[in-house]
Scaffold this motif. Structure first.
Motif, PDB file in Angstrom:
ATOM      1  N   GLY A  77      43.291  39.111  34.376  1.00  0.00           N
ATOM      2  CA  GLY A  77      44.181  37.981  34.083  1.00  0.00           C
ATOM      3  C   GLY A  77      43.752  37.230  32.839  1.00  0.00           C
ATOM      4  O   GLY A  77      44.592  36.812  32.029  1.00  0.00           O
ATOM      5  N   GLN A  78      42.455  37.059  32.657  1.00  0.00           N
ATOM      6  CA  GLN A  78      41.956  36.393  31.455  1.00  0.00           C
ATOM      7  C   GLN A  78      42.215  37.241  30.213  1.00  0.00           C
ATOM      8  O   GLN A  78      42.639  36.722  29.179  1.00  0.00           O
ATOM      9  CB  GLN A  78      40.464  36.107  31.598  1.00  0.00           C
ATOM     10  N   ASP A  79      41.959  38.539  30.348  1.00  0.00           N
ATOM     11  CA  ASP A  79      42.156  39.430  29.206  1.00  0.00           C
ATOM     12  C   ASP A  79      43.621  39.480  28.774  1.00  0.00           C
ATOM     13  O   ASP A  79      43.931  39.646  27.587  1.00  0.00           O
ATOM     14  CB  ASP A  79      41.678  40.847  29.547  1.00  0.00           C
ATOM     15  N   GLY A 119      39.824  29.772  30.812  1.00  0.00           N
ATOM     16  CA  GLY A 119      38.448  29.677  31.285  1.00  0.00           C
ATOM     17  C   GLY A 119      37.588  30.795  30.739  1.00  0.00           C
ATOM     18  O   GLY A 119      38.071  31.858  30.366  1.00  0.00           O
ATOM     19  N   GLU A 120      36.279  30.525  30.708  1.00  0.00           N
ATOM     20  CA  GLU A 120      35.335  31.507  30.185  1.00  0.00           C
ATOM     21  C   GLU A 120      34.568  32.215  31.290  1.00  0.00           C
ATOM     22  O   GLU A 120      34.013  33.289  31.067  1.00  0.00           O
ATOM     23  CB  GLU A 120      34.347  30.820  29.231  1.00  0.00           C
ATOM     24  N   CYS A 178      37.060  32.520  40.341  1.00  0.00           N
ATOM     25  CA  CYS A 178      37.091  33.256  41.601  1.00  0.00           C
ATOM     26  C   CYS A 178      36.742  32.337  42.767  1.00  0.00           C
ATOM     27  O   CYS A 178      37.372  32.381  43.831  1.00  0.00           O
ATOM     28  CB  CYS A 178      36.105  34.423  41.531  1.00  0.00           C
ATOM     29  N   MET A 179      35.761  31.476  42.580  1.00  0.00           N
ATOM     30  CA  MET A 179      35.353  30.547  43.635  1.00  0.00           C
ATOM     31  C   MET A 179      36.467  29.562  43.962  1.00  0.00           C
ATOM     32  O   MET A 179      36.708  29.236  45.136  1.00  0.00           O
ATOM     33  CB  MET A 179      34.083  29.802  43.207  1.00  0.00           C
ATOM     34  N   VAL A 180      37.162  29.082  42.943  1.00  0.00           N
ATOM     35  CA  VAL A 180      38.273  28.158  43.166  1.00  0.00           C
ATOM     36  C   VAL A 180      39.376  28.837  43.965  1.00  0.00           C
ATOM     37  O   VAL A 180      39.927  28.274  44.921  1.00  0.00           O
ATOM     38  CB  VAL A 180      38.823  27.625  41.823  1.00  0.00           C
ATOM     39  N   LEU A 181      39.685  30.069  43.593  1.00  0.00           N
ATOM     40  CA  LEU A 181      40.733  30.804  44.294  1.00  0.00           C
ATOM     41  C   LEU A 181      40.357  31.039  45.749  1.00  0.00           C
ATOM     42  O   LEU A 181      41.159  30.790  46.658  1.00  0.00           O
ATOM     43  CB  LEU A 181      40.988  32.146  43.595  1.00  0.00           C
ATOM     44  N   ARG A 230      46.626  28.525  33.560  1.00  0.00           N
ATOM     45  CA  ARG A 230      47.034  29.081  32.265  1.00  0.00           C
ATOM     46  C   ARG A 230      46.193  28.470  31.136  1.00  0.00           C
ATOM     47  O   ARG A 230      45.846  27.305  31.172  1.00  0.00           O
ATOM     48  CB  ARG A 230      48.510  28.768  31.980  1.00  0.00           C
ATOM     49  N   PRO A 231      45.919  29.275  30.107  1.00  0.00           N
ATOM     50  CA  PRO A 231      45.117  28.734  28.982  1.00  0.00           C
ATOM     51  C   PRO A 231      45.907  27.708  28.200  1.00  0.00           C
ATOM     52  O   PRO A 231      47.114  27.683  28.220  1.00  0.00           O
ATOM     53  CB  PRO A 231      44.824  29.994  28.151  1.00  0.00           C
TER      54      PRO A 231
END
Length: 199
Positions: free
Chosen positions: A143-145, A151-152, A158-161, A198-199
């Motif tokens: 998702g980041q890619d 987020g970095e 993952c912990m938030v999710l 979202r970024p």
């Protein structure tokens, strides 16, 4: 009574699997403290010493139960990912549904899985847990890619999710959320997560 137990067969077609199945049922009904190797042996019809062929003590049985739980969770997450399109949002929704379904259908087992994971000497459980969580980590990295998530640090995301999904499962298990609303609430949470991340 002792004589009756001693007359029971030592061997069983698949003793290890039968013990794990009986232990999981006992876990759901009585909790981890209510599990006894002797009681399980009596329940499945073998001598009281037979379980020690596979589990030298009660803790070994509980550890094996936790490992089997993580293996099942891993399988269900893999199946969820394989059953949908390859795009990130579809996969994330599928994984979230699979997790909350597992967490509500196996509440006592999941609690054992998490509590056992942090016990000293539980390397086997930690290793079993990493497979399922690695898939989710890799999915969030996807998702980041693709620019769907900011987020970095995928670990923090993952912990938030997982905290969100576990909260939904806990509320469902406690009766605050009707079971029939579980999937819809999970989908709403993921949609809001995607929107906010979202970024």
């Amino acid at each position: 009574m002792t004589e009756l137990l001693d007359d029971r067969p030592y061997h069983h077609g698949n003793l290890r699997a039968a013990l794990l199945e009986a232990a999981e049922a006992s876990l759901a009904e009585h909790g981890a403290d209510g599990i006894s190797l002797r009681d399980l042996a009596r329940e499945i019809g073998v001598s009281h010493g037979a379980p020690r062929r596979h589990f030298p003590d009660r803790q070994a049985l509980l550890d094996a139960l936790a490992i089997s739980g993580f293996v099942r969770l891993d399988e269900q997450i893999r199946q969820a990912i394989d059953a949908v399109a390859a795009d990130f949002p579809s996969r994330l929704h599928a994984v979230a549904r699979a997790y909350t379904r597992f967490a509500t259908e196996n509440a006592a087992l999941l609690e054992l899985m998490y509590s056992s994971k942090h016990r000293p000497g539980a390397e086997g459980i930690v290793e079993a847990s990493e497979a399922a969580f690695r898939m989710v980590f890799d999915l969030l990295k996807q998702g980041q890619d693709e620019g769907a998530l900011g987020g970095e640090d995928p670990t923090e995301t993952c912990m938030v999710l997982f905290a969100t999904l576990q909260g939904i499962a806990t509320m469902t298990n406690a009766g605050f959320v009707p079971g029939e609303q579980l999937e819809a609430l999970t989908d709403t949470a993921v949609t809001q997560f995607l929107r906010g991340a979202r970024p």
